[in-house]
Scaffold this motif. Structure first.
Motif, mmCIF file in Angstrom:
data_model
loop_
_atom_site.group_PDB
_atom_site.id
_atom_site.type_symbol
_atom_site.label_atom_id
_atom_site.label_comp_id
_atom_site.label_asym_id
_atom_site.label_seq_id
_atom_site.Cartn_x
_atom_site.Cartn_y
_atom_site.Cartn_z
ATOM 1 N N UNK A 295 0.680 -1.254 0.040
ATOM 2 C CA UNK A 295 0.055 0.161 0.020
ATOM 3 C C UNK A 295 0.844 1.217 -0.029
ATOM 4 N N UNK A 296 0.327 2.147 -0.694
ATOM 5 C CA UNK A 296 1.052 3.555 -0.731
ATOM 6 C C UNK A 296 -0.101 4.479 -0.377
ATOM 7 N N UNK A 297 0.318 5.346 0.764
ATOM 8 C CA UNK A 297 -0.768 6.248 1.302
ATOM 9 C C UNK A 297 -0.103 7.642 0.930
ATOM 10 N N UNK A 298 -1.137 8.529 0.574
ATOM 11 C CA UNK A 298 -0.889 9.897 0.481
ATOM 12 C C UNK A 298 -1.543 10.679 1.737
ATOM 13 N N UNK A 299 -0.719 11.731 2.046
ATOM 14 C CA UNK A 299 -1.193 12.534 3.223
ATOM 15 C C UNK A 299 -1.061 14.154 2.876
ATOM 16 N N UNK A 300 -2.123 14.696 2.896
ATOM 17 C CA UNK A 300 -2.298 16.262 2.584
ATOM 18 C C UNK A 300 -1.127 16.956 3.375
ATOM 19 N N UNK A 301 -0.854 18.096 2.594
ATOM 20 C CA UNK A 301 -0.025 18.900 3.605
ATOM 21 C C UNK A 301 -0.686 19.655 4.775
ATOM 22 N N UNK A 302 -0.074 19.859 5.912
ATOM 23 C CA UNK A 302 -0.734 20.495 6.843
ATOM 24 C C UNK A 302 -1.188 22.059 6.459
ATOM 25 N N UNK A 303 -2.057 22.417 7.217
ATOM 26 C CA UNK A 303 -2.063 24.075 7.287
ATOM 27 C C UNK A 303 -0.597 24.871 7.659
ATOM 28 N N UNK A 304 -0.617 25.738 7.016
ATOM 29 C CA UNK A 304 0.841 26.625 7.608
ATOM 30 C C UNK A 304 0.726 28.123 7.132
ATOM 31 N N UNK A 305 -0.494 28.575 7.172
ATOM 32 C CA UNK A 305 -0.605 30.036 7.108
ATOM 33 C C UNK A 305 -0.137 30.754 8.622
ATOM 34 N N UNK A 306 0.454 31.648 8.113
ATOM 35 C CA UNK A 306 1.140 32.538 9.482
ATOM 36 C C UNK A 306 2.450 32.067 9.601
ATOM 37 N N UNK A 307 3.004 30.963 8.708
ATOM 38 C CA UNK A 307 4.479 30.484 9.070
ATOM 39 C C UNK A 307 5.183 31.416 8.127
ATOM 40 N N UNK A 308 6.695 31.109 8.209
ATOM 41 C CA UNK A 308 7.448 31.770 7.317
ATOM 42 C C UNK A 308 7.448 31.128 5.970
ATOM 43 N N UNK A 309 6.912 30.007 5.759
ATOM 44 C CA UNK A 309 6.578 29.139 4.373
ATOM 45 C C UNK A 309 5.543 29.889 3.688
ATOM 46 N N UNK A 310 4.613 30.750 4.146
ATOM 47 C CA UNK A 310 3.295 31.097 3.589
ATOM 48 C C UNK A 310 3.550 32.487 2.885
ATOM 49 N N UNK A 311 2.709 32.225 1.846
ATOM 50 C CA UNK A 311 2.773 33.527 0.801
ATOM 51 C C UNK A 311 1.473 33.130 -0.024
ATOM 52 N N UNK A 312 1.104 34.142 -1.086
ATOM 53 C CA UNK A 312 -0.029 33.963 -1.871
ATOM 54 C C UNK A 312 0.247 32.870 -2.810
ATOM 55 N N UNK A 313 1.578 32.623 -3.222
ATOM 56 C CA UNK A 313 1.929 31.500 -4.393
ATOM 57 C C UNK A 313 1.871 30.331 -3.476
ATOM 58 N N UNK A 314 2.356 30.424 -2.304
ATOM 59 C CA UNK A 314 2.564 29.116 -1.385
ATOM 60 C C UNK A 314 1.117 28.452 -1.152
ATOM 61 N N UNK A 315 0.258 29.368 -0.928
ATOM 62 C CA UNK A 315 -1.412 28.985 -0.691
ATOM 63 C C UNK A 315 -1.637 28.414 -2.071
ATOM 64 N N UNK A 316 -1.772 28.981 -3.115
ATOM 65 C CA UNK A 316 -2.086 28.515 -4.384
ATOM 66 C C UNK A 316 -1.689 27.166 -4.603
ATOM 67 N N UNK A 317 -0.363 26.920 -4.455
ATOM 68 C CA UNK A 317 0.501 25.588 -4.707
ATOM 69 C C UNK A 317 -0.102 24.581 -3.768
ATOM 70 N N UNK A 318 -0.140 24.770 -2.519
ATOM 71 C CA UNK A 318 -0.331 23.543 -1.621
ATOM 72 C C UNK A 318 -1.662 23.316 -1.693
#
Length: 377
Positions: free
Chosen positions: A294-317
């Motif tokens: 079996x191969x299981x996919x996990x969705x990316x966790x929410x990360x708004x407010x972090x240093x990884x967040x931005x408009x492009x990051x939101x759209x891509x994630x």
């Protein structure tokens, strides 16, 4: 039949997130490391990695024992390891060795202490940066020391040791493949509260942690490991007893280009959701070709407010998560984004699950992640 009961993914020597001994290496010293096993058995063996070494590495001796407090071990449990019948072994550059089995009954969840003695200069040492537990170093040959008092230095990284295997005969192991969230960043150090620990307790199955803090799906990084597409075989598929892979990757590919605060993130190419999707497809292809059940996919966790967040990051994630949920490429999906999201703002971690940086969960959040994965196994 041996089963991987604990793993740590090798990294090239670097400064990493915290001070460590990887670049200086070891000389006329003993190194004592404590790991928590997720499969028991009557015999144990260790796997030692010199993946990033440029000249042979000499191990003058090695022992295993049941762990006690700190660097101490349980009296009477010490066992000397051999390698092809010899006490010492020389590991070739970029190579690895597996010890002979040692008789030592162990239960799942029990802590094992592995001690290595280096009588010659090692040079920079292959290591795993973020252990979230203490390793210990002391002068000379301390292989049989039981009280641990001579181990005067501590670090929170693992060195050379990449796996512990027991004769459990299990073939239902679960490998978690990811970055710092899988590694356990934000969990309580020394408490074994990573989501891999929680999942092992919840399922009773062997669980291998193949996370590397800062790791990327699509690109190599000087400090944070080879890209996931290149390291899957070594860090998951080559270990005995694995039949299920859980993939949680892409957050750093998206987020590193959003911040200028960390020079270690550079270069940080801007990647698209389509590129990340192709990366996930390649991981599933490799896993299935290797025969995983079996191969299981996990969705990316929410990360708004972090240093990884931005408009492009939101759209891509958002695009990547929607593909993971709906494409049918994975045998099952653990929607970690959904179960960890703040009900008032779905792009943010629920405050009760936030370790404080709006990116990594705390102990409670990791327990919720483990439950979500257990529900789809």
């Amino acid at each position: 039949m041996f089963t991987a009961a604990w793993t740590a993914s090798p990294q090239q020597p670097s400064e990493g997130f915290t001070p460590n001994w990887s670049r200086e290496g070891f000389w006329r010293q003993s190194l004592r490391q404590v790991v928590r096993l997720t499969a028991g058995g009557g015999r144990v063996r260790v796997r030692l990695s010199h993946a990033y070494g440029t000249s042979p590495l000499r191990i003058a001796g090695a022992t295993v024992a049941r762990a006690a407090a700190g660097a101490a071990v349980e009296p009477g449990s010490l066992r000397r390891l051999t390698f092809g019948g010899a006490d010492a072994v020389r590991i070739p550059a970029r190579g690895q060795v597996v010890s002979d089995p040692a008789e030592l009954p162990l239960a799942a969840g029990e802590a094992l202490t592995v001690t290595l003695h280096f009588d010659a200069a090692t040079g920079p040492a292959t290591y795993h940066a973020q252990a979230f537990t203490r390793s210990h170093r002391g002068p000379g040959d301390l292989l049989t020391e039981t009280d641990g008092n001579a181990f005067s230095e501590v670090t929170e990284s693992w060195y050379v040791l990449s796996a512990v295997e027991t004769d459990a005969g299990r073939t239902d192991g679960i490998a978690l493949f990811g970055d710092s969230i899988t590694d356990g960043f934000g969990s309580t150090p020394g408490a074994d509260r990573r989501w891999s620990d929680a999942l092992a307790t919840r399922t009773g199955r062997p669980v291998l942690n193949a996370g590397i803090g800062g790791n990327l799906l699509l690109n190599d990084s000087a400090w944070y490991g080879e890209k996931a597409l290149h390291r899957l075989s070594r860090d998951v598929l080559d270990h005995p007893g694995v039949d299920t892979l859980v993939v949680l990757l892409g957050l750093n590919d998206i987020g590193f280009s959003e911040t200028d605060e960390q020079p270690t993130y550079k270069p940080a190419p801007v990647v698209t959701a389509a590129e990340l999707i192709e990366g996930h497809r390649e991981l599933t292809r490799q896993a299935r070709e290797a025969g995983l059940r079996r191969v299981i996919g996990a969705t990316l966790l929410p990360f708004a407010g972090s240093d990884h967040w931005g408009e492009r990051a939101a759209k891509t994630s958002h695009a990547l998560n929607e593909w993971i949920r709906t494409s049918g490429e994975y045998d099952a999906v653990a929607d970690l984004h959904r179960v960890l999201a703040d009900p008032r703002d779905g792009d943010r971690l629920r405050p009760a699950y936030d370790s404080g940086d709006h990116l990594h969960p705390d102990d409670a959040g990791y327990a919720v992640m483990a439950e979500a994965v257990a529900d789809v196994l």
